[in-house]
Scaffold this active site. Structure first.
Site, PDB file in Angstrom:
ATOM      1  N   LEU A   8       0.827  -1.215   0.000  1.00  0.00           N
ATOM      2  CA  LEU A   8       0.000   0.000   0.000  1.00  0.00           C
ATOM      3  C   LEU A   8       0.856   1.257   0.000  1.00  0.00           C
ATOM      4  O   LEU A   8       0.462   2.285  -0.533  1.00  0.00           O
ATOM      5  CB  LEU A   8      -0.924   0.008   1.230  1.00  0.00           C
ATOM      6  CG  LEU A   8      -1.988  -1.102   1.272  1.00  0.00           C
ATOM      7  CD1 LEU A   8      -2.620  -1.176   2.653  1.00  0.00           C
ATOM      8  CD2 LEU A   8      -3.054  -0.855   0.209  1.00  0.00           C
ATOM      9  N   GLY A   9       2.021   1.173   0.646  1.00  0.00           N
ATOM     10  CA  GLY A   9       2.867   2.362   0.707  1.00  0.00           C
ATOM     11  C   GLY A   9       4.179   2.055   1.395  1.00  0.00           C
ATOM     12  O   GLY A   9       4.321   1.018   2.050  1.00  0.00           O
ATOM     13  N   GLY A  11       7.701   4.021   3.456  1.00  0.00           N
ATOM     14  CA  GLY A  11       8.224   5.238   4.070  1.00  0.00           C
ATOM     15  C   GLY A  11       9.549   4.928   4.724  1.00  0.00           C
ATOM     16  O   GLY A  11      10.006   3.781   4.663  1.00  0.00           O
ATOM     17  N   PHE A  13      10.114   4.616   7.754  1.00  0.00           N
ATOM     18  CA  PHE A  13       9.861   3.715   8.882  1.00  0.00           C
ATOM     19  C   PHE A  13       9.790   2.248   8.466  1.00  0.00           C
ATOM     20  O   PHE A  13       9.954   1.352   9.280  1.00  0.00           O
ATOM     21  CB  PHE A  13       8.525   4.095   9.538  1.00  0.00           C
ATOM     22  CG  PHE A  13       7.363   3.953   8.579  1.00  0.00           C
ATOM     23  CD1 PHE A  13       6.723   2.730   8.424  1.00  0.00           C
ATOM     24  CD2 PHE A  13       6.949   5.030   7.799  1.00  0.00           C
ATOM     25  CE1 PHE A  13       5.679   2.590   7.514  1.00  0.00           C
ATOM     26  CE2 PHE A  13       5.903   4.888   6.890  1.00  0.00           C
ATOM     27  CZ  PHE A  13       5.274   3.670   6.745  1.00  0.00           C
ATOM     28  N   GLY A  14       9.492   1.980   7.170  1.00  0.00           N
ATOM     29  CA  GLY A  14       9.239   0.622   6.705  1.00  0.00           C
ATOM     30  C   GLY A  14       8.156   0.655   5.650  1.00  0.00           C
ATOM     31  O   GLY A  14       8.153   1.542   4.808  1.00  0.00           O
ATOM     32  N   VAL A  16       3.785  -0.404   4.404  1.00  0.00           N
ATOM     33  CA  VAL A  16       2.423  -0.793   4.750  1.00  0.00           C
ATOM     34  C   VAL A  16       1.932  -1.730   3.656  1.00  0.00           C
ATOM     35  O   VAL A  16       2.026  -1.410   2.467  1.00  0.00           O
ATOM     36  CB  VAL A  16       1.490   0.435   4.847  1.00  0.00           C
ATOM     37  CG1 VAL A  16       0.092   0.005   5.293  1.00  0.00           C
ATOM     38  CG2 VAL A  16       2.051   1.486   5.800  1.00  0.00           C
ATOM     39  N   LYS A  31       1.208  -2.452   9.016  1.00  0.00           N
ATOM     40  CA  LYS A  31       2.364  -1.560   8.974  1.00  0.00           C
ATOM     41  C   LYS A  31       3.546  -2.334   9.543  1.00  0.00           C
ATOM     42  O   LYS A  31       3.498  -2.764  10.702  1.00  0.00           O
ATOM     43  CB  LYS A  31       2.054  -0.310   9.798  1.00  0.00           C
ATOM     44  CG  LYS A  31       3.085   0.795   9.763  1.00  0.00           C
ATOM     45  CD  LYS A  31       2.490   2.053  10.424  1.00  0.00           C
ATOM     46  CE  LYS A  31       3.498   3.173  10.555  1.00  0.00           C
ATOM     47  NZ  LYS A  31       2.884   4.380  11.160  1.00  0.00           N
ATOM     48  N   ASP A 128       2.146  15.761  13.238  1.00  0.00           N
ATOM     49  CA  ASP A 128       2.519  15.510  11.833  1.00  0.00           C
ATOM     50  C   ASP A 128       1.282  15.437  10.939  1.00  0.00           C
ATOM     51  O   ASP A 128       1.156  14.531  10.105  1.00  0.00           O
ATOM     52  CB  ASP A 128       3.370  14.242  11.724  1.00  0.00           C
ATOM     53  CG  ASP A 128       4.183  14.206  10.426  1.00  0.00           C
ATOM     54  OD1 ASP A 128       4.292  15.250   9.742  1.00  0.00           O
ATOM     55  OD2 ASP A 128       4.694  13.120  10.073  1.00  0.00           O
TER      56      ASP A 128
HETATM   57  C1  LIG Z   1       8.605  11.216  13.352  1.00  0.00           C
HETATM   58  O1  LIG Z   1       9.040   9.967  13.823  1.00  0.00           O
HETATM   59  C2  LIG Z   1       9.974   9.317  12.993  1.00  0.00           C
HETATM   60  C3  LIG Z   1      10.240   7.963  13.572  1.00  0.00           C
HETATM   61  O2  LIG Z   1       9.236   7.114  13.128  1.00  0.00           O
HETATM   62  C4  LIG Z   1      11.233  10.139  12.886  1.00  0.00           C
HETATM   63  O3  LIG Z   1      12.179   9.501  12.027  1.00  0.00           O
HETATM   64  C5  LIG Z   1      10.853  11.484  12.310  1.00  0.00           C
HETATM   65  O4  LIG Z   1      11.987  12.308  12.266  1.00  0.00           O
HETATM   66  C6  LIG Z   1       9.768  12.145  13.141  1.00  0.00           C
HETATM   67  N1  LIG Z   1       9.343  13.342  12.485  1.00  0.00           N
HETATM   68  C7  LIG Z   1       9.671  14.527  12.928  1.00  0.00           C
HETATM   69  C8  LIG Z   1       9.263  15.672  12.089  1.00  0.00           C
HETATM   70  O5  LIG Z   1      10.253  14.702  13.970  1.00  0.00           O
END
Ligand SMILES: *[C@@H]1O[C@H](CO)[C@@H](O)[C@H](O)[C@H]1NC(C)=O
Ligand SMILES: *[C@@H]1O[C@H](CO)[C@@H](O)[C@H](O)[C@H]1NC(C)=O
Length: 325
Positions: A8-9, A11, A13-14, A16, A31, A128
């Site tokens: 699905l997507g 990022g 982080f990994g 989805v 996720k 966010d």
């Molecule tokens: C939000 O969390 C992620 C970790 O999942 C981090 O890498 C990212 O920098 C964070 N975003 C901000 C704008 O701090």
């Protein structure tokens, strides 16, 4: 028991993926977080926040995504969510950045504001909010030919949305990292490192609504000082008392933003941005009400910015309340 049926997507982080629960044949979103300490920590914090806010809303009155399950798979935190449709960003993109109508914006904003206000009431700041993190529950659409624009247009069948990605959500009592939000949606107090709270979400939501209205990002920049200059072009000068307090001294000259309008960056800002009201595509009272609300959400001084509770009661939403009765 889960079979992966598609991506699905992706990022930082990994990723989805779409999954099938073989026990009941239902589709879900999974996720899968990278096996890296930083991302694992954010994921565990997301799990905590989701458990808490989902359990505080058993009647499902608020448009926050539902977590169905989570587990640790060889160090990869995996979070199972209800399956949703496209993000508002992906929908705009696939629809050639055609703006949403005022009626659509009112309906979506009402749901989003109530969901984020629910977070705020529970001592959380999302931090966010952006069109990528607002998902349609079901992004199926009808295609209609727009003879004026000479192109096909997608009209959503349903406007239900949900807020997602609680990995950076922060409780009032937790440490507030100095940098939050994705650049284009970042509030001035964050850029100026003046400290932030729930009001920074209100700013982000203002940027999101105007993006829905225009089809395009309002503050299209990669540089913080240029970002502040764009804000000044759209919203007028940044109040001196904020510039006096910032420790980001390189942004300031004699209590004003250190900016040369006649430099090439200065010309870029003048060309790409204009005063807020000039973005109105139509001067009807309903458009005026949206822009009145936007102006209050994009107040520089976070202590004077409209709260979501006040925003939900703004006359822009009166038409919805009349329909409901
Ligand atoms: C939000 O969390 C992620 C970790 O999942 C981090 O890498 C990212 O920098 C964070 N975003 C901000 C704008 O701090
Ligand atoms: C998968 O289906 C089973 C059987 O209905 C159910 O007990 C389980 O909770 C489902 N898993 C998820 C994550 O919804």
């Amino acid at each position: 028991p889960y079979e992966i049926v598609g991506t699905l997507g992706e990022g930082a982080f990994g990723k989805v993926v779409e999954c099938l629960n073989h026990s009941n044949n239902e589709k879900m979103a999974l996720k899968i977080i990278k096996n890296i300490e930083r991302y694992r920590e954010a994921a565990m914090s997301e799990v905590d926040v989701l458990e808490r806010i989902n359990s505080l809303d058993e009647e499902k009155r608020f448009a926050c995504v539902r977590m169905l399950d989570w587990f640790d798979h060889h160090g990869h935190i995996c979070i199972v969510f209800e399956l949703l449709g496209l993000s508002t960003y992906d929908f705009l993109k696939e629809n050639g950045f055609m703006p949403f109508s005022l009626t659509q914006i009112r309906c979506m904003a009402d749901q989003i504001f109530r969901a984020v206000h629910f977070l705020h009431r529970n001592k959380l700041t999302h931090t966010d909010l952006k069109p990528e993190n607002i998902l349609f529950v079901d992004s199926n659409y009808n295609i209609k030919y727009n003879s004026k624009m000479k192109r096909d247009e997608r009209t959503l069948k349903r406007l239900d949305v949900k807020v997602v990605d609680f990995g950076n959500a922060t409780y009032d009592h937790e440490h507030h990292t100095s940098l939050v939000s994705t650049r284009h949606y970042r509030a001035p107090e964050v850029i100026l490192e003046l400290g932030w709270n729930q009001a920074c979400d209100v700013w982000s939501l203002g940027c999101i609504l105007i993006e829905f209205y225009l089809g395009l990002t309002l503050f299209q920049t990669h540089d913080s000082k240029e970002h502040l200059a764009m804000m000044e072009r759209v919203l007028g000068p940044i109040p001196a008392h904020l510039l006096q307090k910032t420790r980001k001294r390189r942004y300031v000259h004699h209590d004003k933003l250190d900016w040369d309008e006649h430099s090439s960056a200065g010309r870029y800002v003048r060309k790409h941005c204009k005063p807020l009201k000039q973005y109105m595509s139509c001067k009807t009272p309903e458009h005026e009400l949206l822009f009145d609300l936007l102006q209050k959400m994009m107040e520089y001084d976070s202590s004077k910015r409209i709260t979501l509770e006040q925003a939900i009661g703004h006359p822009f939403f009166n038409l919805l309340r009349k329909e409901r009765k």
